[in-house]
Write an enzyme that holds these catalytic residues in place. Structure first.
Site, PDB file in Angstrom:
ATOM      1  N   CYS A  90      -5.944 -73.391  21.196  1.00 56.09           N
ATOM      2  CA  CYS A  90      -4.519 -73.091  21.001  1.00 56.09           C
ATOM      3  C   CYS A  90      -3.931 -72.686  22.348  1.00 56.09           C
ATOM      4  CB  CYS A  90      -4.307 -72.025  19.925  1.00 56.09           C
ATOM      5  SG  CYS A  90      -4.831 -70.354  20.368  1.00 56.09           S
ATOM      6  N   ASP A 150       2.111 -70.572  15.016  1.00 54.00           N
ATOM      7  CA  ASP A 150       1.585 -69.569  15.945  1.00 54.00           C
ATOM      8  C   ASP A 150       2.051 -68.179  15.523  1.00 54.00           C
ATOM      9  OD1 ASP A 150       0.757 -68.006  18.061  1.00 54.00           O
ATOM     10  OD2 ASP A 150       1.403 -69.448  19.584  1.00 54.00           O
ATOM     11  N   ARG A 171      -4.755 -68.200  16.982  1.00 53.52           N
ATOM     12  CA  ARG A 171      -5.192 -69.280  16.095  1.00 53.52           C
ATOM     13  C   ARG A 171      -6.585 -69.817  16.399  1.00 53.52           C
ATOM     14  NH1 ARG A 171      -0.249 -73.109  17.034  1.00 53.52           N
ATOM     15  NH2 ARG A 171      -0.576 -72.208  19.083  1.00 53.52           N
TER      16      ARG A 171
END
Length: 171
Positions: A8, A142, A14
């Site tokens: 990520c 996110d 994440r």
């Protein structure tokens, strides 16, 4: 051994969540020795940082051990080291292409090792659906921006479960 790298933007929300979730799913399936799982960032913004407190809290709430990890950035040289490199959103996918296309191994398979996490989830297997109305694979939001670590966990879990099911079906 199957080698998976989750990626990520900063490698504190994440991708570390996906690393921890996938590690636990593999452990529960009794397949720990069959997988190597790690995570990385596309940027240098959070290098050396531990997982975000929101990620840690969500994983603990779900009874999932947090994988020991410090944020790091993926390099082009790593492309050949992984069987699968899993991005979380369209921006990650573009960044991964920019970084990894410098690798000679990338040019051998055209970047086939890089896939988006929710691309493993079949329509109807997750809520919300893994694809938007236009048929494009949806991003894993996110939580750094949304603050919704529960929604991110739901997507990460659906993606990791689907990925594990596909990989174990092949074995």
């Amino acid at each position: 051994m199957f080698r998976i790298l989750f990626v990520c933007h900063g490698n504190i929300c994440r991708s570390t969540m996906a690393q921890s979730v996938m590690t636990e799913l593999v452990r529960r399936a009794g397949r720990d020795t069959d997988f190597l799982i790690d995570s990385a960032a596309t940027t240098r913004e959070a290098l050396g940082c531990t997982p975000h407190h929101g990620t840690v809290a969500e994983l603990k709430r779900r009874g999932i051990p947090v994988a020991p990890h410090r944020a790091r950035q993926i390099t082009a040289a790593e492309y050949g080291d992984w069987d699968l490199i899993v991005g979380m959103d369209d921006e990650n996918m573009g960044d991964l292409e920019r970084i990894l296309s410098r690798s000679p191994a990338w040019h051998l398979d055209g970047g086939a090792r890089v896939q988006k996490l929710l691309s493993f989830v079949a329509d109807g297997d997750a809520s919300p659906a893994p694809r938007d109305r236009t048929g494009r694979v949806r991003d894993v939001a996110d939580p750094w921006y949304t603050g919704d670590f529960t929604a991110t966990y739901r997507d990460v879990l659906a993606g990791c479960e689907a990925l594990l099911a596909q990989l174990t079906a092949r074995a």
